[in-house]
Design an enzyme around this catalytic site. Structure first.
Site, PDB file in Angstrom:
ATOM      1  N   ALA A  46       0.830  -1.206   0.000  1.00 48.93           N
ATOM      2  CA  ALA A  46       0.000   0.000   0.000  1.00 48.93           C
ATOM      3  C   ALA A  46       0.861   1.252   0.000  1.00 48.93           C
ATOM      4  O   ALA A  46       0.548   2.242  -0.672  1.00 48.93           O
ATOM      5  CB  ALA A  46      -0.937  -0.002   1.202  1.00 48.93           C
ATOM      6  N   ARG A  67      -8.061  -2.115   9.200  1.00 50.13           N
ATOM      7  CA  ARG A  67      -8.689  -2.677  10.404  1.00 50.13           C
ATOM      8  C   ARG A  67      -8.090  -2.085  11.675  1.00 50.13           C
ATOM      9  O   ARG A  67      -8.731  -2.071  12.718  1.00 50.13           O
ATOM     10  CB  ARG A  67      -8.534  -4.199  10.422  1.00 50.13           C
ATOM     11  N   LYS A 125      -2.395  -8.667  -6.655  1.00 51.94           N
ATOM     12  CA  LYS A 125      -2.359 -10.104  -6.952  1.00 51.94           C
ATOM     13  C   LYS A 125      -2.232 -10.906  -5.660  1.00 51.94           C
ATOM     14  O   LYS A 125      -1.665 -10.402  -4.675  1.00 51.94           O
ATOM     15  CB  LYS A 125      -1.217 -10.419  -7.921  1.00 51.94           C
TER      16      LYS A 125
END
Length: 354
Positions: A46, A67, A125
């Site tokens: 990320a 989260r 992926k």
């Protein structure tokens, strides 16, 4: 020998792919609409994606959710964007596109939810854990009329594109053999890649790159022979795949988590062979050796960490109103996951719910 289940394939020739890509680029050039991105997940990949956005024209990070609240806040502090309180809030934050950067077992669920909310999806992926799961994602994309693409970075790098163009102009013949792989040792205990619960293992983590390479040059797999082993946690720690492909070529793919191995790629044809030097999945150099003795060296540096090229392509597709990439089409993702499915079946590796 595992016979790979047929999937719908509509693969175009490389020339057609180049033409379609140029058309998309030309269409996009007249449209400077800013694409507002959201990211789910705040791990290493990320961060690379967010860093790469600085190199993508008319794209910005608008929102992020994880989260865990503290990493999300730190991520937004560094890269910008709104911190959302929930995944639903992320989807309702006005983003145009979502980059899924979470662990493997959550990809399909996040993708389907985002597509159903009307958000375009670029999914890291593997796009799904298996072929049936990927088919559900693609069904959701078609129903929502939204763009979905598996984030497979190599074909968008300048070197890979230059190699394609060179071989079109000065060919080595029809590819008959392709080999790619990489193995890394010393993975720390507790990493998701070693977790059976989170669908870890070498095949879906690093093996998928090699699978992409051989499918890209040889077409869909037809028969897959696999040798390998499962580690103490139950995931594959080494696998070697020999496959026959639809165009008659043969491939070798290896991947591992307990050996240290080289990471180049090889393509062979009647009139020469190509080596993409390591790390081939972040390609910057290639050597073409022709049967007549000629040697051609290609070099193309990349910027922004490399993920920016696939992101820019995805933004162009959105602006052009396209629902599928001509470079990384749904058929290719289906062929890749079918090959991984066949290999896992040979190793006896199953994930929860399979």
């Amino acid at each position: 020998m595992a016979h790979v289940k047929e999937v719908a394939a509509g693969s175009a020739t490389e020339v057609v792919t180049e033409i379609v890509t140029e058309v998309v680029s030309e269409s996009a050039s007249a449209n400077d609409t800013v694409i507002r991105w959201g990211i789910v997940g705040t791990g290493r990949i990320a961060r690379r994606f967010a860093q790469g956005l600085a190199y993508v024209p008319n794209a910005r990070l608008a929102a992020v959710w994880s989260r865990r609240a503290e990493p999300a806040a730190a991520f937004a502090e560094e890269f910008g964007g709104e911190v959302c309180a929930s995944f639903d809030a992320l989807l309702e934050s006005g983003i145009d596109a979502l980059y899924i950067a979470t662990i493997h077992d959550s990809h399909a669920d996040y993708a389907i939810a985002a597509l159903q909310a009307g958000v375009h999806v670029l999914c890291e992926k593997p796009a799904a854990l298996n072929q049936p799961q990927l088919l559900r994602v693609l069904d959701a994309a078609r129903a929502a009329q939204r763009l979905f693409m598996e984030a497979m970075k190599p074909p968008f790098y300048p070197l890979y594109r230059k190699l394609r163009a060179h071989l079109n102009a000065d060919p080595i013949g029809t590819a008959g053999f392709a080999r790619a792989g990489y193995s890394m040792s010393g993975v720390p205990a507790g990493q998701p890649v070693l977790s059976l619960e989170h669908a870890g293992g070498g095949l879906l983590d690093i093996g998928v790159y090699g699978i992409f390479f051989v499918v890209d040059w040889l077409g869909a797999p037809r028969d897959v022979q696999t040798l390998g082993r499962l580690g103490p946690t139950g995931v594959d720690t080494f696998a070697s795949l020999n496959s026959l492909h639809e165009r008659g070529g043969i491939s070798q793919v290896f991947c591992g988590l307990d050996l240290q191995g080289k990471g180049d790629a090889l393509l062979m044809a009647e009139h020469g062979h190509v080596t993409i030097h390591e790390p081939w999945w972040n390609p910057a150099r290639a050597t073409i050796r022709y049967a007549d003795g000629r040697v051609v060296e290609l070099a193309e540096p990349f910027e922004g960490g490399g993920l920016n090229y696939e992101t820019a392509h995805f933004c162009e597709l959105i602006r052009a109103g396209q629902l599928e990439s001509p470079v990384m089409p749904h058929s290719k993702s289906l062929q890749m996951i079918a090959m991984a499915d066949a290999a896992r079946a040979a190793l006896g590796l199953k994930y929860a719910g399979e």
